[in-house]
Write a protein that holds these residues in place. Structure first.
Motif, PDB file in Angstrom:
ATOM      1  N   ASN A   1     -12.425 -18.673 -19.146  1.00 26.81           N
ATOM      2  CA  ASN A   1     -11.469 -18.043 -20.058  1.00 26.81           C
ATOM      3  C   ASN A   1     -11.816 -16.581 -20.327  1.00 26.81           C
ATOM      4  N   ARG A   2     -13.059 -16.159 -20.082  1.00 30.15           N
ATOM      5  CA  ARG A   2     -13.449 -14.769 -20.298  1.00 30.15           C
ATOM      6  C   ARG A   2     -13.352 -13.922 -19.031  1.00 30.15           C
ATOM      7  N   ASP A   3     -13.442 -14.555 -17.874  1.00 28.93           N
ATOM      8  CA  ASP A   3     -13.465 -13.777 -16.627  1.00 28.93           C
ATOM      9  C   ASP A   3     -12.333 -14.177 -15.683  1.00 28.93           C
ATOM     10  N   PHE A   4     -11.182 -14.550 -16.274  1.00 30.88           N
ATOM     11  CA  PHE A   4     -10.073 -14.989 -15.431  1.00 30.88           C
ATOM     12  C   PHE A   4      -9.482 -13.860 -14.604  1.00 30.88           C
ATOM     13  N   MET A   5      -9.881 -12.598 -14.908  1.00 32.29           N
ATOM     14  CA  MET A   5      -9.394 -11.461 -14.132  1.00 32.29           C
ATOM     15  C   MET A   5     -10.317 -11.093 -12.965  1.00 32.29           C
ATOM     16  N   VAL A   6     -11.414 -11.825 -12.793  1.00 31.82           N
ATOM     17  CA  VAL A   6     -12.254 -11.589 -11.621  1.00 31.82           C
ATOM     18  C   VAL A   6     -11.402 -11.812 -10.371  1.00 31.82           C
ATOM     19  N   GLY A   7     -11.379 -10.806  -9.497  1.00 26.40           N
ATOM     20  CA  GLY A   7     -10.484 -10.861  -8.350  1.00 26.40           C
ATOM     21  C   GLY A   7     -11.182 -11.119  -7.030  1.00 26.40           C
ATOM     22  N   ARG A   8     -10.394 -11.132  -5.982  1.00 27.30           N
ATOM     23  CA  ARG A   8     -10.927 -11.413  -4.650  1.00 27.30           C
ATOM     24  C   ARG A   8     -11.887 -10.323  -4.174  1.00 27.30           C
ATOM     25  N   ALA A   9     -11.656  -9.089  -4.620  1.00 26.84           N
ATOM     26  CA  ALA A   9     -12.526  -7.992  -4.184  1.00 26.84           C
ATOM     27  C   ALA A   9     -13.962  -8.217  -4.651  1.00 26.84           C
ATOM     28  N   PHE A  10     -14.115  -8.546  -5.944  1.00 27.25           N
ATOM     29  CA  PHE A  10     -15.471  -8.776  -6.438  1.00 27.25           C
ATOM     30  C   PHE A  10     -16.079 -10.025  -5.815  1.00 27.25           C
ATOM     31  N   CYS A  11     -15.289 -11.091  -5.697  1.00 25.47           N
ATOM     32  CA  CYS A  11     -15.820 -12.325  -5.121  1.00 25.47           C
ATOM     33  C   CYS A  11     -16.268 -12.113  -3.677  1.00 25.47           C
ATOM     34  N   LYS A  12     -15.524 -11.301  -2.928  1.00 26.98           N
ATOM     35  CA  LYS A  12     -15.935 -10.996  -1.562  1.00 26.98           C
ATOM     36  C   LYS A  12     -17.231 -10.205  -1.558  1.00 26.98           C
ATOM     37  N   GLN A  13     -17.346  -9.260  -2.482  1.00 25.55           N
ATOM     38  CA  GLN A  13     -18.566  -8.467  -2.582  1.00 25.55           C
ATOM     39  C   GLN A  13     -19.766  -9.347  -2.911  1.00 25.55           C
ATOM     40  N   ALA A  14     -19.544 -10.379  -3.743  1.00 24.24           N
ATOM     41  CA  ALA A  14     -20.624 -11.269  -4.166  1.00 24.24           C
ATOM     42  C   ALA A  14     -20.808 -12.459  -3.234  1.00 24.24           C
ATOM     43  N   GLY A  15     -19.934 -12.592  -2.243  1.00 24.73           N
ATOM     44  CA  GLY A  15     -20.056 -13.719  -1.320  1.00 24.73           C
ATOM     45  C   GLY A  15     -19.675 -15.050  -1.944  1.00 24.73           C
ATOM     46  N   MET A  16     -18.846 -15.015  -2.991  1.00 30.98           N
ATOM     47  CA  MET A  16     -18.448 -16.245  -3.678  1.00 30.98           C
ATOM     48  C   MET A  16     -17.116 -16.749  -3.134  1.00 30.98           C
ATOM     49  N   GLN A  17     -17.009 -18.050  -2.994  1.00 34.22           N
ATOM     50  CA  GLN A  17     -15.765 -18.684  -2.585  1.00 34.22           C
ATOM     51  C   GLN A  17     -15.010 -19.142  -3.835  1.00 34.22           C
ATOM     52  N   ILE A  18     -13.796 -18.640  -4.035  1.00 39.52           N
ATOM     53  CA  ILE A  18     -13.012 -18.995  -5.214  1.00 39.52           C
ATOM     54  C   ILE A  18     -12.430 -20.390  -5.048  1.00 39.52           C
ATOM     55  N   LEU A  19     -12.653 -21.229  -6.052  1.00 41.74           N
ATOM     56  CA  LEU A  19     -12.098 -22.575  -6.066  1.00 41.74           C
ATOM     57  C   LEU A  19     -10.907 -22.625  -7.017  1.00 41.74           C
ATOM     58  N   PRO A  20     -10.036 -23.610  -6.852  1.00 37.66           N
ATOM     59  CA  PRO A  20      -8.935 -23.767  -7.815  1.00 37.66           C
ATOM     60  C   PRO A  20      -9.461 -24.148  -9.185  1.00 37.66           C
ATOM     61  N   GLU A  21      -8.595 -24.049 -10.176  1.00 32.47           N
ATOM     62  CA  GLU A  21      -8.970 -24.335 -11.568  1.00 32.47           C
ATOM     63  C   GLU A  21      -9.562 -25.725 -11.728  1.00 32.47           C
ATOM     64  N   VAL A  22      -9.031 -26.683 -11.001  1.00 31.38           N
ATOM     65  CA  VAL A  22      -9.560 -28.051 -10.979  1.00 31.38           C
ATOM     66  C   VAL A  22      -9.896 -28.390  -9.537  1.00 31.38           C
ATOM     67  N   HIS A  23     -11.163 -28.727  -9.292  1.00 28.21           N
ATOM     68  CA  HIS A  23     -11.626 -28.950  -7.920  1.00 28.21           C
ATOM     69  C   HIS A  23     -12.329 -30.300  -7.837  1.00 28.21           C
ATOM     70  N   CYS A  24     -11.956 -31.078  -6.840  1.00 25.34           N
ATOM     71  CA  CYS A  24     -12.563 -32.391  -6.634  1.00 25.34           C
ATOM     72  C   CYS A  24     -13.414 -32.389  -5.371  1.00 25.34           C
ATOM     73  N   VAL A  25     -14.549 -33.077  -5.446  1.00 22.17           N
ATOM     74  CA  VAL A  25     -15.456 -33.131  -4.302  1.00 22.17           C
ATOM     75  C   VAL A  25     -16.219 -34.442  -4.346  1.00 22.17           C
ATOM     76  N   ASN A  26     -16.560 -34.951  -3.174  1.00 23.22           N
ATOM     77  CA  ASN A  26     -17.422 -36.121  -3.088  1.00 23.22           C
ATOM     78  C   ASN A  26     -18.853 -35.621  -3.116  1.00 23.22           C
ATOM     79  N   LEU A  27     -19.533 -35.812  -4.242  1.00 27.09           N
ATOM     80  CA  LEU A  27     -20.859 -35.246  -4.451  1.00 27.09           C
ATOM     81  C   LEU A  27     -21.902 -36.357  -4.376  1.00 27.09           C
ATOM     82  N   TYR A  28     -22.563 -36.435  -3.216  1.00 23.00           N
ATOM     83  CA  TYR A  28     -23.585 -37.448  -2.975  1.00 23.00           C
ATOM     84  C   TYR A  28     -23.062 -38.856  -3.253  1.00 23.00           C
TER      85      TYR A  28
END
Length: 240
Positions: free
Chosen positions: A79-106
């Motif tokens: 809620n504080r960093d919802f304006m973080v964009g693709r440019a910064f994420c690319k610079q940081a090497g982060m993959q943006i996930l959707p607001e709700v993300h499901c995964v099979n974790l172990y």
């Protein structure tokens, strides 16, 4: 044993160098045996556009980028960093996930989110949340408003948030159990991992389901480690 690590609610800012130093130390020394890192919202105290990133945030980006060369780093907006964009994420090497993300974790189907959408009793915040989610609103903030205007808005948001939270009851600021149950059912998950409330805990729910809350970094480094044996909340102490 391999593990997946979760952090959130770091609220990094230039006026809290202790948190920044603690996070940089964590990135360097706290990810042994980790095979993935999830940052689940509010990495920054406030963010009003990739084009006005402060110098300290460039150090953060470089450090996260280094981690991303050896393991995937996933990012969910808060809620504080919802304006973080693709440019910064690319610079940081982060993959943006959707607001709700499901995964099979172990072997456990897990839903991951920041958690603010679950605080449904806070009606005023939910109205604001729906407003800022509108694509046009986000585009205007990022492309039309002058930088200084956005910085002024950011300062007011922080002041209003602090004042508003002091006046709200505990229950209003926490997640609503019905919202938790609904999302677990909707996503067909056995485990939920979120942050936002700053109340780290592992809650055992009915039907063998589980809600795990990652804590904040205001006075300690809250880290969640998940492996095939389960979940463990850890603390990384640092001076304030």
């Amino acid at each position: 044993m391999k593990r997946t690590v979760f952090v959130g609610d770091l609220h990094l800012s230039a006026d809290r160098p202790d948190i920044t130093h603690a996070f940089l130390d964590f990135l360097t020394h706290g990810l042994k045996d980790a095979e993935a890192l999830y940052i689940i919202g509010d990495l920054f105290e406030v963010w009003m556009g990739d084009d006005i990133a402060e110098p300290f945030s460039q150090d953060i980006a470089k450090a996260i980028k280094s981690v991303s060369t050896v393991m995937p780093v996933y990012f969910i907006h808060g809620n504080r960093d919802f304006m973080v964009g693709r440019a910064f994420c690319k610079q940081a090497g982060m993959q943006i996930l959707p607001e709700v993300h499901c995964v099979n974790l172990y072997g456990t189907r897990t839903v991951i989110l920041h958690g603010d959408s679950l605080c449904t009793l806070d009606e005023a915040y939910q109205r604001f949340r729906r407003f800022r989610s509108i694509a046009l609103v986000r585009w205007i903030y990022a492309n039309i408003l002058p930088k200084q205007t956005r910085l002024n808005i950011a300062a007011k948001i922080r002041q209003k948030s602090i004042k508003g939270n002091q006046q709200k009851h505990y229950e209003i600021m926490d997640v609503e159990p019905a919202a938790v149950d609904a999302l677990l059912t909707e996503t067909n998950c056995q485990r939920m991992i979120h942050g936002h409330t700053h109340r780290p805990d592992i809650h055992q729910l009915s039907n063998h389901k589980q809600r795990v809350v990652v804590g904040d970094w205001y006075t300690q480094g809250s880290v969640l480690s998940v492996n095939s044996q389960g979940c463990e909340l850890q603390k990384r102490p640092f001076s304030t």
